[in-house]
Design a protein around this motif. Sequence first.
Motif, PDB file in Angstrom:
ATOM      1  N   TYR A 194       0.734  -1.067  -0.043  1.00  0.00           N
ATOM      2  CA  TYR A 194      -0.145  -0.300   0.002  1.00  0.00           C
ATOM      3  C   TYR A 194       1.485   1.060  -0.030  1.00  0.00           C
ATOM      4  O   TYR A 194       0.477   1.934  -0.608  1.00  0.00           O
ATOM      5  CB  TYR A 194      -0.628  -0.234   1.344  1.00  0.00           C
ATOM      6  N   ALA A 195       1.680   1.529   1.472  1.00  0.00           N
ATOM      7  CA  ALA A 195       2.707   2.199   0.916  1.00  0.00           C
ATOM      8  C   ALA A 195       3.326   2.393  -0.335  1.00  0.00           C
ATOM      9  O   ALA A 195       3.948   3.650  -1.031  1.00  0.00           O
ATOM     10  CB  ALA A 195       3.813   2.167   1.753  1.00  0.00           C
ATOM     11  N   GLN A 196       4.176   1.371  -1.400  1.00  0.00           N
ATOM     12  CA  GLN A 196       4.445   1.968  -2.655  1.00  0.00           C
ATOM     13  C   GLN A 196       3.260   2.147  -3.379  1.00  0.00           C
ATOM     14  O   GLN A 196       4.144   3.305  -4.131  1.00  0.00           O
ATOM     15  CB  GLN A 196       5.122   0.249  -2.748  1.00  0.00           C
ATOM     16  N   VAL A 197       2.433   1.638  -3.460  1.00  0.00           N
ATOM     17  CA  VAL A 197       1.915   2.818  -4.442  1.00  0.00           C
ATOM     18  C   VAL A 197       1.017   4.144  -4.292  1.00  0.00           C
ATOM     19  O   VAL A 197       0.774   4.894  -4.789  1.00  0.00           O
ATOM     20  CB  VAL A 197       0.462   1.691  -4.581  1.00  0.00           C
ATOM     21  N   THR A 198       0.681   4.320  -2.588  1.00  0.00           N
ATOM     22  CA  THR A 198       0.153   5.915  -2.589  1.00  0.00           C
ATOM     23  C   THR A 198       0.839   6.299  -1.850  1.00  0.00           C
ATOM     24  O   THR A 198       1.104   7.664  -1.761  1.00  0.00           O
ATOM     25  CB  THR A 198      -0.737   5.009  -1.870  1.00  0.00           C
ATOM     26  N   GLY A 199       2.184   5.766  -0.937  1.00  0.00           N
ATOM     27  CA  GLY A 199       3.485   6.845  -0.155  1.00  0.00           C
ATOM     28  C   GLY A 199       2.189   6.899   1.292  1.00  0.00           C
ATOM     29  O   GLY A 199       3.107   7.617   2.423  1.00  0.00           O
ATOM     30  N   GLU A 200       1.764   5.680   1.612  1.00  0.00           N
ATOM     31  CA  GLU A 200       1.098   6.159   2.795  1.00  0.00           C
ATOM     32  C   GLU A 200       0.755   5.362   3.693  1.00  0.00           C
ATOM     33  O   GLU A 200       1.047   4.044   3.072  1.00  0.00           O
ATOM     34  CB  GLU A 200      -0.403   6.579   2.523  1.00  0.00           C
ATOM     35  N   HIS A 201       0.443   4.988   4.827  1.00  0.00           N
ATOM     36  CA  HIS A 201       0.738   4.169   6.219  1.00  0.00           C
ATOM     37  C   HIS A 201      -0.592   4.584   7.153  1.00  0.00           C
ATOM     38  O   HIS A 201       0.013   5.285   8.602  1.00  0.00           O
ATOM     39  CB  HIS A 201       2.354   4.277   6.818  1.00  0.00           C
ATOM     40  N   PRO A 202      -1.138   3.924   6.748  1.00  0.00           N
ATOM     41  CA  PRO A 202      -2.081   4.038   7.382  1.00  0.00           C
ATOM     42  C   PRO A 202      -3.013   3.538   8.533  1.00  0.00           C
ATOM     43  O   PRO A 202      -3.691   3.489   9.466  1.00  0.00           O
ATOM     44  CB  PRO A 202      -4.179   4.492   6.613  1.00  0.00           C
ATOM     45  N   ALA A 243      -9.195   1.586  -1.240  1.00  0.00           N
ATOM     46  CA  ALA A 243      -9.187   0.686  -1.221  1.00  0.00           C
ATOM     47  C   ALA A 243      -9.820   0.403  -2.984  1.00  0.00           C
ATOM     48  O   ALA A 243      -8.743   0.334  -4.055  1.00  0.00           O
ATOM     49  CB  ALA A 243     -10.025  -0.204  -1.353  1.00  0.00           C
ATOM     50  N   VAL A 244     -10.456   1.499  -3.680  1.00  0.00           N
ATOM     51  CA  VAL A 244     -10.970   1.946  -4.989  1.00  0.00           C
ATOM     52  C   VAL A 244      -9.641   2.420  -5.648  1.00  0.00           C
ATOM     53  O   VAL A 244      -9.109   2.546  -7.045  1.00  0.00           O
ATOM     54  CB  VAL A 244     -11.953   2.365  -5.482  1.00  0.00           C
ATOM     55  N   LEU A 245      -9.386   3.982  -4.995  1.00  0.00           N
ATOM     56  CA  LEU A 245      -8.256   4.773  -5.415  1.00  0.00           C
ATOM     57  C   LEU A 245      -6.850   3.115  -5.700  1.00  0.00           C
ATOM     58  O   LEU A 245      -5.707   4.120  -6.339  1.00  0.00           O
ATOM     59  CB  LEU A 245      -8.012   5.818  -4.868  1.00  0.00           C
ATOM     60  N   PHE A 246      -6.511   3.293  -4.546  1.00  0.00           N
ATOM     61  CA  PHE A 246      -5.370   1.856  -4.588  1.00  0.00           C
ATOM     62  C   PHE A 246      -5.562   1.059  -5.953  1.00  0.00           C
ATOM     63  O   PHE A 246      -4.247   1.214  -6.644  1.00  0.00           O
ATOM     64  CB  PHE A 246      -5.205   1.452  -3.570  1.00  0.00           C
ATOM     65  N   CYS A 247      -6.562   0.999  -5.519  1.00  0.00           N
ATOM     66  CA  CYS A 247      -6.183  -0.218  -7.441  1.00  0.00           C
ATOM     67  C   CYS A 247      -6.233   0.658  -8.954  1.00  0.00           C
ATOM     68  O   CYS A 247      -5.457   0.102  -9.333  1.00  0.00           O
ATOM     69  CB  CYS A 247      -7.954  -0.601  -7.699  1.00  0.00           C
ATOM     70  N   ASN A 248      -6.879   2.138  -8.744  1.00  0.00           N
ATOM     71  CA  ASN A 248      -6.058   2.583 -10.364  1.00  0.00           C
ATOM     72  C   ASN A 248      -5.435   3.261 -10.284  1.00  0.00           C
ATOM     73  O   ASN A 248      -4.972   3.186 -10.837  1.00  0.00           O
ATOM     74  CB  ASN A 248      -7.689   3.870 -10.016  1.00  0.00           C
ATOM     75  N   SER A 249      -4.531   3.763  -9.015  1.00  0.00           N
ATOM     76  CA  SER A 249      -2.873   3.792  -8.739  1.00  0.00           C
ATOM     77  C   SER A 249      -2.247   3.140  -9.447  1.00  0.00           C
ATOM     78  O   SER A 249      -1.717   3.492 -10.344  1.00  0.00           O
ATOM     79  CB  SER A 249      -2.834   4.313  -7.958  1.00  0.00           C
ATOM     80  N   LEU A 250      -2.328   1.745  -9.084  1.00  0.00           N
ATOM     81  CA  LEU A 250      -1.243   0.716  -9.400  1.00  0.00           C
ATOM     82  C   LEU A 250      -2.334   0.445 -10.819  1.00  0.00           C
ATOM     83  O   LEU A 250      -0.791  -0.430 -11.460  1.00  0.00           O
ATOM     84  CB  LEU A 250      -1.668  -0.494  -8.314  1.00  0.00           C
ATOM     85  N   SER A 251      -2.694   0.377 -11.139  1.00  0.00           N
ATOM     86  CA  SER A 251      -2.840   0.439 -12.323  1.00  0.00           C
ATOM     87  C   SER A 251      -1.774   0.969 -13.482  1.00  0.00           C
ATOM     88  O   SER A 251      -1.467   0.676 -14.298  1.00  0.00           O
ATOM     89  CB  SER A 251      -4.671   0.507 -13.142  1.00  0.00           C
TER      90      SER A 251
END
Length: 228
Positions: A47-55, A74-82
């Motif tokens: 999650y951190a690799q994709v978003t830069g965040e540690h929630p 989770a949805v934003l993570f999916c689009n960012s990773l894509s």
Amino acid sequence: MGTTPHIELTPVPSGQVTLSDRRTERSWTVDLAPFHLGTLPVTQAQYAQVTGEHPSTAHGSDHLPVETVSWRDAVLFCNSLSRQEELTPAYALDAHGEAVAWADPSADGYRLPTEAEWEYACRAGTSGPRYGPLDDIAWHRGNSEERPHEPGGRLPNPWGLHDMLGNVWEWCWDLYDPEVYGSYRVLRGGGWFDEHWSCRASVRRRSHPTFRVDDVGFRVARSSTAGN
């Protein structure tokens, strides 16, 4: 954010699943095309690799499942990773970053599983409430020491998927019951703080798409046209 994380996917064959809701006493059957599902829940490191965040609230290992993430996260993570992998994002977002549609079911990008896909993959051809003895397959209130654990430490289901029950609840794409609960989305699987009766393949839970708590995470899926 570093390099794009490797997320292992497991192929899931086509088939059919019957879902049920204890609250409304209704059941419905869904036919499913083949797809791919994350072998494990998304971890804090991924999650951190994709978003830069540690929630997450749990500390001690970046390999713990990410939690304290909302459906929207989770949805934003999916689009960012894509986008990082130069794949077609699955979701269309509005100006506020809210998912307004599953834009293209055949898109090769990452997405959340549907509720039917989740239960079908969890069951993996089994017919009981669980795919094995609970202590062998899941971290739950009786054995978790009231904390999450690194995914993959319990036995997988017959299709090789780990932690489908227990550890963290997992967001699914679907609305739970829009006529009664509006925008609330489906959660599945049970978590590390749940009693045994919540860690069953059929159990449905719901929450607002902005809800965050320390026993809710997610795993990703891709449509079958995406490959692995």
